[in-house]
Design an enzyme around this catalytic site. Structure first.
Site, mmCIF file in Angstrom:
data_model
loop_
_atom_site.group_PDB
_atom_site.id
_atom_site.type_symbol
_atom_site.label_atom_id
_atom_site.label_comp_id
_atom_site.label_asym_id
_atom_site.label_seq_id
_atom_site.Cartn_x
_atom_site.Cartn_y
_atom_site.Cartn_z
ATOM 1 N N TRP A 205 -4.885 -6.315 55.417
ATOM 2 C CA TRP A 205 -4.974 -4.820 55.826
ATOM 3 C C TRP A 205 -5.207 -4.857 57.229
ATOM 4 O O TRP A 205 -6.167 -5.269 57.700
ATOM 5 C CB TRP A 205 -6.200 -3.965 55.097
ATOM 6 C CG TRP A 205 -6.103 -2.465 55.073
ATOM 7 C CD1 TRP A 205 -5.330 -1.730 54.170
ATOM 8 C CD2 TRP A 205 -6.755 -1.749 56.006
ATOM 9 N NE1 TRP A 205 -5.590 -0.464 54.808
ATOM 10 C CE2 TRP A 205 -6.256 -0.443 55.900
ATOM 11 C CE3 TRP A 205 -7.440 -2.019 57.067
ATOM 12 C CZ2 TRP A 205 -6.797 0.568 56.699
ATOM 13 C CZ3 TRP A 205 -8.154 -1.051 57.995
ATOM 14 C CH2 TRP A 205 -7.719 0.318 57.813
ATOM 15 N N CYS B 174 -8.763 -6.493 53.267
ATOM 16 C CA CYS B 174 -8.346 -7.666 53.029
ATOM 17 C C CYS B 174 -8.949 -8.539 51.888
ATOM 18 O O CYS B 174 -9.959 -8.421 51.317
ATOM 19 C CB CYS B 174 -8.380 -8.570 54.155
ATOM 20 S SG CYS B 174 -7.991 -7.818 55.633
ATOM 21 N N ASN C 287 -11.727 -11.761 56.294
ATOM 22 C CA ASN C 287 -11.667 -10.486 56.030
ATOM 23 C C ASN C 287 -12.798 -10.049 56.795
ATOM 24 O O ASN C 287 -14.068 -10.399 56.758
ATOM 25 C CB ASN C 287 -12.193 -10.115 54.608
ATOM 26 C CG ASN C 287 -12.348 -8.609 54.030
ATOM 27 O OD1 ASN C 287 -11.919 -7.557 54.852
ATOM 28 N ND2 ASN C 287 -13.149 -8.440 53.050
ATOM 29 N N GLY C 288 -12.952 -8.696 57.643
ATOM 30 C CA GLY C 288 -13.728 -8.343 58.536
ATOM 31 C C GLY C 288 -13.190 -8.044 59.928
ATOM 32 O O GLY C 288 -12.075 -8.127 60.178
ATOM 33 N N ARG D 140 -6.660 -3.616 46.411
ATOM 34 C CA ARG D 140 -7.575 -3.403 47.668
ATOM 35 C C ARG D 140 -6.615 -2.765 48.626
ATOM 36 O O ARG D 140 -7.351 -2.478 49.545
ATOM 37 C CB ARG D 140 -8.070 -4.591 48.001
ATOM 38 C CG ARG D 140 -9.055 -5.197 46.988
ATOM 39 C CD ARG D 140 -9.435 -6.825 47.322
ATOM 40 N NE ARG D 140 -10.488 -6.706 48.669
ATOM 41 C CZ ARG D 140 -11.770 -6.830 48.464
ATOM 42 N NH1 ARG D 140 -12.159 -6.691 47.271
ATOM 43 N NH2 ARG D 140 -12.311 -7.024 49.681
ATOM 44 N N LYS E 196 -7.609 13.592 47.168
ATOM 45 C CA LYS E 196 -6.754 13.154 46.188
ATOM 46 C C LYS E 196 -5.341 13.520 46.435
ATOM 47 O O LYS E 196 -4.265 12.689 46.683
ATOM 48 C CB LYS E 196 -6.929 13.635 44.817
ATOM 49 C CG LYS E 196 -8.226 12.995 44.132
ATOM 50 C CD LYS E 196 -7.989 11.618 43.940
ATOM 51 C CE LYS E 196 -9.540 10.848 43.830
ATOM 52 N NZ LYS E 196 -10.053 10.682 45.117
ATOM 53 N N GLU F 150 -12.816 17.081 47.013
ATOM 54 C CA GLU F 150 -12.063 15.971 46.301
ATOM 55 C C GLU F 150 -10.739 16.149 45.724
ATOM 56 O O GLU F 150 -9.976 15.324 45.861
ATOM 57 C CB GLU F 150 -12.901 15.764 45.017
ATOM 58 C CG GLU F 150 -12.467 14.776 44.113
ATOM 59 C CD GLU F 150 -12.553 13.311 44.998
ATOM 60 O OE1 GLU F 150 -11.935 12.421 44.176
ATOM 61 O OE2 GLU F 150 -13.282 13.207 45.945
ATOM 62 N N GLU G 141 -4.306 11.590 49.502
ATOM 63 C CA GLU G 141 -4.382 10.127 49.506
ATOM 64 C C GLU G 141 -2.910 9.626 48.940
ATOM 65 O O GLU G 141 -2.588 8.652 49.371
ATOM 66 C CB GLU G 141 -5.428 9.747 48.623
ATOM 67 C CG GLU G 141 -6.823 9.549 49.117
ATOM 68 C CD GLU G 141 -7.790 9.337 48.054
ATOM 69 O OE1 GLU G 141 -8.615 8.320 48.430
ATOM 70 O OE2 GLU G 141 -7.827 9.731 47.185
ATOM 71 N N HIS H 283 -12.442 33.324 58.238
ATOM 72 C CA HIS H 283 -12.925 32.722 59.414
ATOM 73 C C HIS H 283 -11.833 31.659 60.231
ATOM 74 O O HIS H 283 -12.270 30.955 60.736
ATOM 75 C CB HIS H 283 -14.019 32.044 59.303
ATOM 76 C CG HIS H 283 -15.339 33.061 58.883
ATOM 77 N ND1 HIS H 283 -15.775 33.762 59.996
ATOM 78 C CD2 HIS H 283 -15.959 33.664 57.770
ATOM 79 C CE1 HIS H 283 -16.876 34.740 59.436
ATOM 80 N NE2 HIS H 283 -17.006 34.421 57.941
ATOM 81 N N LYS I 124 -8.965 0.020 48.544
ATOM 82 C CA LYS I 124 -9.634 0.331 47.455
ATOM 83 C C LYS I 124 -11.264 0.262 48.053
ATOM 84 O O LYS I 124 -12.092 1.111 47.910
ATOM 85 C CB LYS I 124 -9.522 -0.496 46.213
ATOM 86 C CG LYS I 124 -10.299 -0.135 45.220
ATOM 87 C CD LYS I 124 -10.115 1.516 44.560
ATOM 88 C CE LYS I 124 -10.832 1.622 43.106
ATOM 89 N NZ LYS I 124 -10.901 3.039 43.034
#
Length: 599
Positions: free
Chosen positions: A77, A2, A102-103, A29, A476, A472, A479, A495, A594
């Protein structure tokens, strides 16, 4: 997550454009709704909200010709309650109190039930509205605003950054911080509060970061600071930072997306990071280190996994890497003289800060932050810091900050290794030119990205130091393209993961020409035999050549120690172009933020 922006100015000034510009700068964000509350001359609280982009809120404000000298604004958010206007911030209580937050308030349900029992009603599903109503309850009980806020926050369990307005005091904003970042901005004839200094870069002359437990009273010409127990604190005894932010950071510079721009900024960002230095006391601490523990989240965790190979192979010291969200909730055996390294792009990641708080009760040699923000909570709370010099990163998917972390971790390895220090430093000087050369492969990679556009799932394979880079690459792709992707050590393919391979499954292989290439080639053949479409990134000197259903992309030659950095670049370009081909919002992927400032 947020985003908060608040401002109070002299009465003849209109701060609404500042609030909206601040929200625009915080869009990176991640958010699902946006809103603004101002105190008008009526008097009264005027609240406008939208579940669309900030641009829609700007249109709404302009349509209603909203002007005010004081106000609070927010991008949400969602944590408690679905994304909708009723749950969007700001929230109000009895048309007197308005609040942005925010939180996460962990005990909100119990507090809400107590207030319901007292006859108070709620209009949303959020934990934030509970804070607003709790303040109103304290005011109704005879407390003044500051007392009411102190009484309320004493009941809260969890994390919060708050900005609060009272309709009966139209010249004051009160802000509170505990566990979520908040910064004061000093300006001309106005003062500000925000989650991130970037939101205030166009108006603030100085920044002052709040500490946990701080309560600050903001007026146009005055800022008062109090500790959690209500005791006055001298704000001039805090670190006051001049505004030196880069005003071009929010300019795409001719690129279609921030992510694309930031990928191509890597030669300069890494050149700047290579010049990073340790202080003499930090070097003294590193010389005593006999083991290393690394704590990180997400992309930073992948950087930590690469560092484990470097530190154990080159410095010959044991290194353990742990996800921050797991570290806090188990017991640990700590070897003597263990250095604790915490990696975070923002320095405000809630899980990292929680892990640091727990670590402070343990017997570590010392703590070192690797971070991109000099004034962040993480940097302020650790013993020492090695700052990455990546510059502001707007795209939600980390690119230049990740490779800058890798450079910083290689610098750390050099200090820990000592006898190989100069050789590593000399090798690092090759990075900017190497990255520039790899970026020239973009047209070839963009063409290959078309093969992924309709995929449902993708496998990424690597061995040794390439395993974290495969992770990574998979992250990406997930995301920003919303394609399911998994990374496997190539030797683990038999396996279980091999069962997924068919003609519709793209398989990305990271295959530097090193001692593991022969083993990796056998894994490539296993995929090929089952009809998988292979995309192999390998050294130009490699014996692997393109053939039907085996697409080879050759990278230039470079020292093997730089392979994790070099092979990251094509993974970024691949994921970027897949998302572009799928016509997705590359810079603002759904459901993501973010900076993850809640646990």
């Amino acid at each position: 997550m947020c985003g908060i922006v608040a401002a109070v100015a002299a009465k003849d000034n209109n701060i609404v454009p500042v609030l909206l510009e601040g929200l625009t700068r915080l869009e990176y964000r991640g958010y699902d709704s946006a809103g603004i509350a101002v105190l008008t001359t009526a008097p009264g609280i005027k609240v406008l909200k939208t579940t669309k982009r900030v641009a829609a809120l700007v249109d709404l404000v302009q349509q209603q010709d909203t002007q005010a000298h004081i106000g609070i604004a927010h991008t949400r958010w969602a944590t408690h309650g679905k994304p909708c206007e009723a749950n969007a911030h700001p929230h109000t209580a009895k048309n007197r109190i308005s609040i942005v937050h925010n939180g996460i308030i962990e005990n909100y349900a119990a507090l809400q039930q107590q207030l319901i029992n007292q006859g108070y009603k709620f209009a949303s599903e959020t934990d934030t509205e509970v804070i607003a109503v709790s303040i109103m309850f304290a005011l109704d009980s005879g407390k003044n605003l500051q007392q009411a806020i102190q009484a309320t926050v004493m009941q809260l369990q969890g994390a919060y950054a708050l900005a609060i307005m009272d309709n009966t005091d139209p010249d004051t904003i009160i802000a509170v911080r505990y566990g979520s970042p908040l910064v004061i901005g000093r300006g001309k004839n106005a003062n500000y509060i925000a989650s991130d200094a970037l939101a205030l870069q166009q108006v603030a002359e100085e920044f002052i970061y709040l500490n946990d437990g701080d309560i600050t009273i903001i007026q146009a010409q005055r800022i008062q600071l109090f500790t959690s127990d209500g005791m006055s604190a001298d704000i001039n005894h805090r670190d006051i930072l001049k505004n030196t932010l880069n005003y071009n950071a929010v300019d795409k510079g001719g690129y279609q997306h921030y992510m694309h721009k930031e990928i191509f900024e890597q030669p300069g960002a890494l050149a700047n990071t290579i010049n990073g230095t340790f202080t003499v006391p930090a070097i003294s601490m590193l010389q005593q280190a006999q083991a290393v523990k690394i704590i990180a989240c997400g992309t930073s965790y992948h950087a930590g996994l690469v560092a484990k190979y470097w530190i154990e192979d080159i410095a010959r010291k044991p290194c353990d890497v742990e996800i921050a969200s797991e570290y806090k909730y188990r017991e640990h055996i700590i070897m003597p003289n263990t250095l604790l390294v915490l990696i975070s792009q923002s320095g405000e990641t809630a899980d990292i800060l929680a892990a640091l708080n727990k670590a402070e009760t343990k017997q570590y040699l010392g703590t070192l932050a690797i971070c991109n923000v000099a004034a962040s909570s993480l940097v302020r709370q650790t013993n020492y810091a090695l700052l990455t010099a990546a510059g502001t990163e707007i795209g939600v998917a980390a690119t230049k900050t990740f490779t800058a972390q890798l450079v910083a971790l290689l610098l750390l390895t050099a200090q820990l290794a000592d006898n190989n220090k100069q050789k590593i430093y000399d090798t690092l000087q090759q990075i900017p030119q190497l990255i520039s050369a790899i970026l020239q492969l973009e047209p070839e990679i963009a063409k290959l990205a078309l093969c992924f556009s309709n995929s449902v799932s993708t496998l990424f394979l690597g061995r040794g130091m390439m395993c974290p880079i495969a992770m990574e690459g998979a992250l990406k792709l997930k995301e920003i393209s919303y394609i399911h992707a998994e990374a496997y050590p190539a030797g683990e393919l038999k396996h279980g993961a091999l069962a997924l391979v068919d003609k519709n499954m793209p398989v990305v292989v990271l295959a530097p020409n090193d001692k593991l290439l022969a083993k990796l080639y056998s894994n490539i053949q296993e995929v090929k035999a089952r009809g998988g479409e292979l995309f192999v990134f390998t050294s130009a000197s490699s014996s692997i050549k393109s053939e039907p259903r085996l697409n080879v992309i050759n990278l230039p030659e470079f020292p093997s120690i730089l392979a994790p950095i070099a092979y990251t670049i094509p993974m970024q370009l691949l994921s970027y172009h897949v998302a572009v081909h799928r016509n997705l919002d590359v810079d603002k992927p759904r459901n993501l933020a973010k900076s993850v400032t809640v646990e």
